[in-house]
Design an enzyme around this catalytic site. Structure first.
Site, PDB file in Angstrom:
ATOM      1  N   LYS A  10     -27.473  52.074   2.375  1.00 33.56           N
ATOM      2  CA  LYS A  10     -28.643  51.682   1.585  1.00 33.56           C
ATOM      3  C   LYS A  10     -29.482  52.883   1.134  1.00 33.56           C
ATOM      4  O   LYS A  10     -29.278  54.010   1.594  1.00 33.56           O
ATOM      5  CB  LYS A  10     -29.486  50.719   2.428  1.00 33.56           C
ATOM      6  N   TYR A  50     -27.875  39.267  -2.979  1.00 30.67           N
ATOM      7  CA  TYR A  50     -28.705  38.697  -1.918  1.00 30.67           C
ATOM      8  C   TYR A  50     -29.186  37.277  -2.241  1.00 30.67           C
ATOM      9  O   TYR A  50     -30.177  36.823  -1.665  1.00 30.67           O
ATOM     10  CB  TYR A  50     -29.895  39.614  -1.637  1.00 30.67           C
ATOM     11  N   ASN A 113     -32.935  49.416   6.744  1.00 26.33           N
ATOM     12  CA  ASN A 113     -32.076  49.459   7.934  1.00 26.33           C
ATOM     13  C   ASN A 113     -30.717  50.103   7.674  1.00 26.33           C
ATOM     14  O   ASN A 113     -29.743  49.822   8.367  1.00 26.33           O
ATOM     15  CB  ASN A 113     -31.971  48.070   8.576  1.00 26.33           C
ATOM     16  N   HIS A 116     -25.531  47.698   5.260  1.00 28.99           N
ATOM     17  CA  HIS A 116     -25.210  46.273   5.185  1.00 28.99           C
ATOM     18  C   HIS A 116     -23.737  46.115   5.528  1.00 28.99           C
ATOM     19  O   HIS A 116     -22.920  46.947   5.139  1.00 28.99           O
ATOM     20  CB  HIS A 116     -25.445  45.718   3.765  1.00 28.99           C
ATOM     21  N   GLU A 127     -18.186  39.607  -1.602  1.00 32.67           N
ATOM     22  CA  GLU A 127     -18.963  40.837  -1.758  1.00 32.67           C
ATOM     23  C   GLU A 127     -18.102  41.976  -2.286  1.00 32.67           C
ATOM     24  O   GLU A 127     -18.534  42.730  -3.171  1.00 32.67           O
ATOM     25  CB  GLU A 127     -19.615  41.209  -0.416  1.00 32.67           C
TER      26      GLU A 127
HETATM   27  P1  CMP Z   1     -28.655  42.908   5.281  1.00 30.31           P
HETATM   28  O1  CMP Z   1     -27.600  42.850   6.323  1.00 30.31           O
HETATM   29  O2  CMP Z   1     -28.401  43.785   4.119  1.00 30.31           O
HETATM   30  O3  CMP Z   1     -28.919  41.429   4.751  1.00 30.31           O
HETATM   31  C1  CMP Z   1     -30.188  40.920   4.411  1.00 30.31           C
HETATM   32  C2  CMP Z   1     -31.248  41.960   4.529  1.00 30.31           C
HETATM   33  O4  CMP Z   1     -32.570  41.489   4.470  1.00 30.31           O
HETATM   34  C3  CMP Z   1     -31.151  42.599   5.896  1.00 30.31           C
HETATM   35  O5  CMP Z   1     -30.015  43.406   5.970  1.00 30.31           O
HETATM   36  C4  CMP Z   1     -32.480  43.310   6.001  1.00 30.31           C
HETATM   37  O6  CMP Z   1     -32.445  44.615   5.517  1.00 30.31           O
HETATM   38  C5  CMP Z   1     -33.362  42.462   5.098  1.00 30.31           C
HETATM   39  N1  CMP Z   1     -34.378  41.820   5.906  1.00 30.31           N
HETATM   40  C6  CMP Z   1     -34.186  40.938   6.882  1.00 30.31           C
HETATM   41  N2  CMP Z   1     -35.364  40.555   7.397  1.00 30.31           N
HETATM   42  C7  CMP Z   1     -36.317  41.238   6.716  1.00 30.31           C
HETATM   43  C8  CMP Z   1     -37.709  41.279   6.791  1.00 30.31           C
HETATM   44  N3  CMP Z   1     -38.387  40.552   7.689  1.00 30.31           N
HETATM   45  N4  CMP Z   1     -38.365  42.083   5.934  1.00 30.31           N
HETATM   46  C9  CMP Z   1     -37.673  42.814   5.029  1.00 30.31           C
HETATM   47  N5  CMP Z   1     -36.334  42.814   4.911  1.00 30.31           N
HETATM   48  C10 CMP Z   1     -35.662  42.040   5.760  1.00 30.31           C
END
Ligand code: CMP
Length: 139
Positions: A10, A50, A113, A116, A127
């Site tokens: 990311k 998403y 984070n 993904h 995906e």
């Molecule tokens: P990902 O695995 O890419 O799939 C959905 C994403 O939403 C997740 O990783 C997080 O990065 C994001 N996400 C989940 N919860 C939150 C939150 N409370 N605030 C912001 N982003 C979130």
């Protein structure tokens, strides 16, 4: 079984020049990077990717984050690649992620984070197809 999963490094990872460090963790876990490209995704691509989260309060923030800098999209291959990569990534919230996982080592927050990974074989197929054609994946 031999599986393929879809991975994204990311914007928080590309901005901090961590793509090699994260790929080293991926490869050390026995996953092979069988396709990879660095791209700036469009808002439409991020919204489509998403779409399952579109009713969540963080959807807008998530889309804006994913288009804020380049990402690296990847296809990873290996035995039980989907579950294995989820283990290697660690929990969505880095504060809850186990030691040695990508998110524990590198992620900034639940939103930023770093990575993904697909959560099921069906989603992995969908995906992967959103970003790669079959001839770009070389195992
Ligand atoms: P990902 O695995 O890419 O799939 C959905 C994403 O939403 C997740 O990783 C997080 O990065 C994001 N996400 C989940 N919860 C939150 C939150 N409370 N605030 C912001 N982003 C979130």
């Amino acid at each position: 079984a031999l599986e393929r999963t879809f991975s994204i490094l990311k914007p928080d990872a590309t901005e901090r020049n961590l793509t090699g460090a994260i790929n080293a963790i991926i490869e050390k876990a026995g996953l092979r990077i069988v396709a990879q490209k660095r791209v700036l995704i469009t808002k439409e691509q991020a919204q489509r990717f998403y779409a399952v989260h579109k009713e969540r309060p963080f959807f807008g923030e998530l889309v804006d984050f994913m288009i804020s800098a380049p990402v690296v999209v990847q296809v990873l291959e290996g035995e039980n690649a989907i579950a294995k990569y989820r283990e290697v990534m660690g929990a969505t919230d880095p504060a809850k992620a186990a030691a040695g996982t990508i998110r524990k080592e590198h992620a900034r927050s639940i939103g930023e984070n770093s990575v993904h990974g697909s959560d099921s074989p069906d989603n992995a197929k969908v995906e992967i197809a959103q970003f790669f054609s079959e001839n770009e994946i070389v195992g």
